[in-house]
Design a protein around this motif. Structure first.
Motif, PDB file in Angstrom:
ATOM      1  N   SER A 188       0.826  -1.198   0.000  1.00 23.91           N
ATOM      2  CA  SER A 188       0.000   0.000   0.000  1.00 23.91           C
ATOM      3  C   SER A 188       0.865   1.254   0.000  1.00 23.91           C
ATOM      4  O   SER A 188       2.037   1.234   0.376  1.00 23.91           O
ATOM      5  CB  SER A 188      -0.939   0.011   1.214  1.00 23.91           C
ATOM      6  N   ILE A 189       0.249   2.341  -0.435  1.00 19.05           N
ATOM      7  CA  ILE A 189       0.853   3.673  -0.403  1.00 19.05           C
ATOM      8  C   ILE A 189      -0.125   4.579   0.323  1.00 19.05           C
ATOM      9  O   ILE A 189      -1.295   4.682  -0.070  1.00 19.05           O
ATOM     10  CB  ILE A 189       1.121   4.213  -1.821  1.00 19.05           C
ATOM     11  N   THR A 190       0.313   5.228   1.374  1.00 19.75           N
ATOM     12  CA  THR A 190      -0.568   6.068   2.162  1.00 19.75           C
ATOM     13  C   THR A 190      -0.702   7.454   1.542  1.00 19.75           C
ATOM     14  O   THR A 190       0.086   7.856   0.677  1.00 19.75           O
ATOM     15  CB  THR A 190      -0.048   6.215   3.598  1.00 19.75           C
ATOM     16  N   SER A 191      -1.704   8.199   2.015  1.00 21.96           N
ATOM     17  CA  SER A 191      -1.919   9.548   1.512  1.00 21.96           C
ATOM     18  C   SER A 191      -0.737  10.458   1.836  1.00 21.96           C
ATOM     19  O   SER A 191      -0.383  11.345   1.046  1.00 21.96           O
ATOM     20  CB  SER A 191      -3.210  10.124   2.101  1.00 21.96           C
ATOM     21  N   ASP A 192      -0.097  10.266   3.001  1.00 26.19           N
ATOM     22  CA  ASP A 192       1.075  11.074   3.340  1.00 26.19           C
ATOM     23  C   ASP A 192       2.209  10.845   2.345  1.00 26.19           C
ATOM     24  O   ASP A 192       2.883  11.790   1.911  1.00 26.19           O
ATOM     25  CB  ASP A 192       1.557  10.748   4.757  1.00 26.19           C
ATOM     26  N   ALA A 193       2.425   9.575   1.983  1.00 27.91           N
ATOM     27  CA  ALA A 193       3.476   9.263   1.017  1.00 27.91           C
ATOM     28  C   ALA A 193       3.154   9.853  -0.347  1.00 27.91           C
ATOM     29  O   ALA A 193       4.034  10.336  -1.065  1.00 27.91           O
ATOM     30  CB  ALA A 193       3.662   7.751   0.909  1.00 27.91           C
ATOM     31  N   LEU A 194       1.877   9.849  -0.697  1.00 30.61           N
ATOM     32  CA  LEU A 194       1.467  10.402  -1.989  1.00 30.61           C
ATOM     33  C   LEU A 194       1.811  11.885  -2.067  1.00 30.61           C
ATOM     34  O   LEU A 194       2.307  12.370  -3.089  1.00 30.61           O
ATOM     35  CB  LEU A 194      -0.037  10.180  -2.171  1.00 30.61           C
ATOM     36  N   ILE A 195       1.576  12.613  -0.985  1.00 31.69           N
ATOM     37  CA  ILE A 195       1.867  14.046  -0.978  1.00 31.69           C
ATOM     38  C   ILE A 195       3.370  14.284  -1.067  1.00 31.69           C
ATOM     39  O   ILE A 195       3.849  15.162  -1.794  1.00 31.69           O
ATOM     40  CB  ILE A 195       1.280  14.697   0.286  1.00 31.69           C
ATOM     41  N   GLN A 196       4.159  13.490  -0.333  1.00 31.41           N
ATOM     42  CA  GLN A 196       5.606  13.690  -0.338  1.00 31.41           C
ATOM     43  C   GLN A 196       6.228  13.341  -1.686  1.00 31.41           C
ATOM     44  O   GLN A 196       7.103  14.053  -2.192  1.00 31.41           O
ATOM     45  CB  GLN A 196       6.239  12.854   0.770  1.00 31.41           C
ATOM     46  N   LEU A 197       5.788  12.241  -2.270  1.00 32.22           N
ATOM     47  CA  LEU A 197       6.376  11.809  -3.531  1.00 32.22           C
ATOM     48  C   LEU A 197       6.006  12.746  -4.678  1.00 32.22           C
ATOM     49  O   LEU A 197       6.763  12.868  -5.642  1.00 32.22           O
ATOM     50  CB  LEU A 197       5.918  10.386  -3.868  1.00 32.22           C
TER      51      LEU A 197
END
Length: 837
Positions: free
Chosen positions: A71-80
């Motif tokens: 999975s990819i979390t929403s926090d990771a999505l914003i950072q990436l």
């Protein structure tokens, strides 16, 4: 009428659920809204991102199930800060994404399963547990075109192989599910972002929370405008999305959720572009052509904005090239969970999506020296003149010096009017458990039904243009040596004249899919074993039109005074029309999928598992205009062509404790493939085999964390009915090893990290001639929080501006050394200001 009855029954069940949920008394939980309500790991807390809700019977702890998930979390999505959804998905282990097509049109595969044409044939993209489209590889309608990842996303979850065969139709390779925020966490955010070295401006927002103790809501979206990642001289991206949902929860664990989505976005579809290749097929060097960068350039241009052609009714129309990939989606859905007895509940999901739009992008049929291109159109000694831009009408006196590279491109404009890809889907299931000795037996049974429209018109046109990037390309007219015009405003034919005048087509199709499914799962102590079945049956109905169908189905070329000047020019004698003779489509199909696996918890923190699965994928529009369909009856000439099967064996090890996790999976897959590729006009009838190992891990120590994954794949074409010469070869574009890693340091007010994506080399085509070199793309991000709820961030994508060739049309280096290829986009840097509340 049958599909309507089934789907209306689902709506009725949902309505009943809404009424019943308020009085039901049993205990249950929404696995999406409250993942922690799923079975917990023995003597250990279960992190939210360790609960699987995709392609399973119910929310399950990752260590307790015999499937492979990430999975990819929403926090990771914003950072990436990925530039596209495809770039985001490259961070999922085992998923191979050719993310070079812009916002959509990415080729996506899993664990060595083939991409013989385009899209994601064996892997399904979902939003909130239901497919975006029933088929992920509709020609010019790939599912990712109709998907945008924004602040609405809570988690992106993937399941590779395993139960994807039995808990979703047409997705034996896996499922990627974009799960939405639903308001359990109060607050929201507003963000302004802009490209620093490219022109794109964007605003994102979302807000969620509680309206009462039992009522939550969430809404959000984005809007953007600009050239996009590559300079084109006009607003190549323009539009946005809005999503919203509201959830009513009941004290007994039941809930009902209503949600909607509106998407209207224009984004450039990047197709292959010219690149200079020197060296040998086995050791090539890819270099930019003078004044044209393969990873920053495109043949899109502010000087080439519209084209005239005939529409699906053979009436004159002006089409906008600037529309690019243009998804228009209105969707509404309902999800509900009804407790019906102690430990038993009904889960109902229903969605209707009104989907239309278009796909318009230039494809270079050939690239060569300006004079050779001119001679091929107008004969020896042909003359060249600018047909658009500031020099329109002027003669090109020295073609060899044109734009500094002396090149022209014969372009076929892939111009498709997507009139309807409407999708209606219903999934209803009953699940619960009963005690068995010292353990429990979980039971799930359900029924799935969907209807998928495919209604489109192919309106291709051909023209000649210069090879220039930064939006500077211009149309070129050709005259014979005697000065007789053979083009009109750069157009050689109001048809696919560079493809033999093929492909003026009309599709009016609908595909219905029904699937009862069931699962039994026995859990005794640390041991878990489960088995599941899915029986898909469906039908294909409708009709197609096009001279490509053969004798008796009309003529595809006529004369038409396109510019209305009363004179029929040479291009106006090559005007494509859709014949009024239609060929029917009329066949049924059915197939059985099954999956069985076992998982054993060695300790509270470790587990081993194994699973075998067979899943099917019903072939859709890509069978048409080919040998598998009888053009007179609409039936199948070969019953086996209706469905392709994937057989998979996998097993591995899982470990998670104290911020350290490791997952290792070995896999083997055998795949059948029948397909059609629009760019080459080729059909495929093959079998493949792939085996390998997939690794994923994460470590977190204080302010430092590292997530990484890698997949080694040994794939082979084991059988080819139409081209036996490629048997034993590695499938095109399949690398031996792909990997990703994200190191990050978070010291409170400052976060710094990188995202590394890489691949080893692969072959451009199945003949295993020309190689595409491996590459490593480095992205980086830094964010500063100068005050509570305020974040300033800068993201760099492809910092070292590497060329990453993802596909090439040529299987060998041609004599002029020019290959048509797609590359990942070069360096782009963006900045954002985000305010949370």
């Amino acid at each position: 009428m049958k599909v309507r009855h089934v789907l209306l029954a689902g709506i009725a069940a949902a309505s009943f659920a809404t009424a019943f949920a308020g009085v039901a008394s049993a205990q249950a939980a929404d696995p999406q809204a409250d993942p922690a309500a799923a079975p917990a790991a023995p003597a250990a807390d279960v992190p939210q991102d360790d609960i699987v809700v995709t392609a399973v019977a119910r929310g399950t702890n990752r260590l307790n199930t015999s499937i492979t998930t990430s999975s990819i979390t929403s926090d990771a999505l914003i950072q990436l800060a990925p530039r596209t959804s495809g770039e985001l998905l490259r961070n999922l282990p085992g998923i191979r994404v050719e993310a070079s097509g812009g916002d959509g049109n990415a080729n996506i595969s899993v664990r060595g399963l083939p991409v013989a044409s385009g899209g994601s044939k064996f892997l399904q993209l979902q939003e909130d547990g239901l497919p975006i489209l029933e088929f992920g590889d509709i020609t010019f309608g790939n599912a990712d075109i109709f998907l945008r990842a924004d602040f609405n996303v809570r988690t992106v979850e993937s399941v590779r192989g395993g139960s994807a065969s039995t808990f979703a139709s047409n997705s034996p390779g896996g499922v990627i599910n974009f799960l939405s925020k639903t308001g359990e966490q109060e607050g929201g955010a507003f963000q302004l972002s802009s490209g620093l070295d490219y022109r794109e401006f964007r605003v994102d927002f979302d807000q969620g929370g509680k309206l009462s103790d039992s009522l939550t809501y969430h809404f959000g979206g984005f809007y953007r405008i600009g050239d996009g990642q590559r300079q084109v001289g006009y607003d190549g991206v323009k539009g946005g999305q809005f999503k919203a949902n509201i959830t009513k929860s009941f004290g007994d664990g039941g809930y009902v959720r209503l949600y909607g989505k509106y998407l209207d976005d224009r984004a450039i579809g990047y197709l292959p572009n010219p690149v200079q290749v020197t060296g040998s097929d086995s050791d090539p060097t890819y270099r930019n052509i003078t004044n044209f960068s393969i990873n920053n350039g495109t043949l899109h241009s502010g000087n080439i904005r519209t084209v005239q052609t005939l529409d699906g009714d053979n009436k004159l129309v002006t089409r906008s090239i600037a529309d690019g990939q243009h998804p228009v989606v209105y969707s509404a859905g309902l999800e509900t969970q009804i407790p019906v007895a102690d430990g038993w509940n009904v889960v109902e999901r229903f969605r209707y999506s009104d989907i239309s739009g278009g796909f318009t992008a230039p494809f270079p049929a050939a690239v060569g020296s300006a004079q050779s291109i001119a001679n091929g159109i107008g004969g020896a000694g042909a003359q060249l003149f600018y047909a658009s831009g500031s020099q329109a009408g002027q003669r090109i006196a020295n073609p060899a010096s044109l734009n500094g590279n002396g090149l022209l491109a014969n372009v076929v404009l892939f111009d498709v009017d997507l009139k309807s890809l409407n999708n209606i889907t219903n999934d209803i299931r009953l699940n619960g458990s009963v005690p068995v000795g010292t353990g429990s037996l979980s039971i799930t049974g359900g029924f799935y039904a969907s209807r998928q429209d495919i209604k489109s018109d192919w309106l291709w046109t051909s023209f000649v243009q210069t090879v220039a990037d930064n939006g500077r390309s211009e149309l070129v007219n050709v005259r014979t040596a005697a000065g007789v015009p053979v083009t009109q405003n750069g157009v050689t034919g109001y048809s696919a004249s560079f493809f033999g005048n093929c492909c003026r087509r009309s599709y009016d199709l609908d595909y219905t899919t029904y699937a009862p499914f069931a699962q039994l799962g026995l859990e005794i102590g640390r041991f878990n074993i489960d088995g599941s079945l899915r029986y898909d049956f469906g039908r294909a109905r409708g009709s197609v039109a096009g001279a490509d169908l053969g004798a008796g189905f009309g003529t595809g070329i006529t004369t038409f005074d396109i510019n209305g000047d009363g004179v029929i020019s040479a291009p106006e004698r090559q005007v494509a029309v859709i014949p009024n003779v239609r060929s029917p489509l009329n066949y049924n199909y059915d197939y059985l999928s099954y999956s069985g696996g076992a998982n054993y918890r060695l300790t509270d923190t470790t587990a081993v598992f194994a699973r075998y699965s067979r899943g099917g994928r019903a072939n859709a529009d890509r069978l048409l205009f080919g040998p598998s369909i009888n053009t007179r009856t609409g039936g199948l000439t070969d019953q086996g062509a209706a469905v392709d099967f994937v057989r998979q064996l996998e097993g591995g090890f899982k470990y998670r404790q104290n911020g350290l996790s490791l997952y290792a999976t070995g896999f083997w897959a055998r795949t059948e493939e029948q397909n059609f590729e629009a760019t080459t006009q080729r059909f495929f009838n093959r079998e493949y085999e792939a085996k390998g190992v997939e690794l994923e891990g994460r470590i977190a120590r204080g302010p430092f964390s590292l997530s990484a994954g890698g997949t080694y794949t040994d794939a082979e074409i084991t059988k080819d009915v139409l081209n036996p010469a490629v048997e034993g070869n590695r499938p095109r574009r399949q690398a031996k090893f792909i990997f990703q890693a994200t190191p990050q340091v978070d010291v409170g007010r400052l976060t710094v990290g990188a995202n590394v994506i890489g691949t080893t080399d692969s072959f451009a085509q199945d003949n295993n001639g020309l190689k595409m070199p491996g590459y490593t793309q480095v992205n980086a991000f830094v964010s500063v929080r100068p005050a509570d709820n305020v974040t300033l961030s800068v993201n760099g994508n492809n910092l070292f501006d590497v060329k990453g060739i993802t596909e090439a049309e040529e299987g060998n280096i041609p004599s002029n050394g020019i290959v048509r290829a797609r590359s990942i986009t070069g360096r782009t840097i963006s900045a954002a200001v985000r305010v949370g509340f």
